[in-house]
Design an enzyme around this catalytic site. Sequence first.
Site, PDB file in Angstrom:
ATOM      1  CD  GLU A   1      10.200   2.387  10.714  1.00 19.61           C
ATOM      2  OE1 GLU A   1      10.027   3.357   9.952  1.00 19.61           O
ATOM      3  OE2 GLU A   1      10.198   1.204  10.339  1.00 19.61           O
TER       4      GLU A   1
ATOM      5  CE1 TYR B   1       0.139   2.039   4.249  1.00 23.22           C
ATOM      6  CE2 TYR B   1       1.138  -0.141   4.404  1.00 23.22           C
ATOM      7  CZ  TYR B   1       0.933   1.126   4.921  1.00 23.22           C
ATOM      8  OH  TYR B   1       1.545   1.498   6.097  1.00 23.22           O
TER       9      TYR B   1
ATOM     10  CE  LYS C   1       3.232   3.449   3.158  1.00 19.69           C
ATOM     11  NZ  LYS C   1       3.651   3.666   4.555  1.00 19.69           N
TER      12      LYS C   1
ATOM     13  CG  LEU D   1       8.317   3.012   5.136  1.00 17.94           C
ATOM     14  CD1 LEU D   1       8.107   1.905   4.119  1.00 17.94           C
ATOM     15  CD2 LEU D   1       6.998   3.664   5.509  1.00 17.94           C
TER      16      LEU D   1
END
Length: 291
Positions: A181, A35, A149, A205
Amino acid sequence: MSVYEYVLTQKDFVHKNDLNYPFEERGLQFGDGIYEVIRVYKGRYYLIEEHVERLFRSAEAVKIKMPFTKQDFYHQLDELLQKNKINTDAKVYLQITRGSAPRDHAFPISTDANLYAYVQDLPRKEDLMREGVSTITQPDVRWDWCYIKSLNLLPNVIAKQEASEAGCFEAILHKDGEVTECSSSNAYFVKDGKVYTHPAKKNILHGCVRMKVEQFCKEEGIPFIEESFRIEDIQFADELFLSSSTAEVMPIIEVDGKKVKEGRPGPVTRKIQEKYEKDAKIGEEASIFAK
């Protein structure tokens, strides 16, 4: 946040109430999909090329055959905004799955990918960007390929829920004390005018806004150091901030109930926020600095 009327699918545009897929959909049964979330300001995409490039990288990594070329997809995404007559601040959510087929862990032999993309209103979080947000820390229990992702977000969802229940905006994730993160954003540590963040390895990411933060730092002569920091380092931070497509550049002023420095956004974060607004062509009337 309202969802606009027209939704893009792998075949055509449909009304949102007419969108449906078989129950044997691999995204539903396996999370077998990818996505993206793309920011829109006043009806204009921001960082669309970066998002589409990452989408195709994610597809290649999980062996999903894309149902269109990049150039075709740009046209489709433009048409999505046009059909919905978007002229406000919004976001486009899109996902692509391996398709619909009888449930089997092995890939189906000849199944077309499923796609849907929709537009949703998303006003800027101006007050939070001016004042800063509180966070908690949580163990990072996600898989090792977070650079993809993918739809497999349950650990992120649980971490974000823990933050929400604590009255906080985000959860800062760490593995054995090393900050990776946040649950839905990248994290940064500022000390002596230098910005530190986890290297862009497979376990985080590679944020599209993160790439811009690096660019902004270089343009302003701010050292951008891809070096991870630890939970125990936070007490010594001059500033902390996070970035994502929906949160932009967000100051962190509290972690686990303890203030970061003096408990207000710092000058490095402010400079990067200012650079972001200029790059995204956010008008002076909408700037967080004009309020």
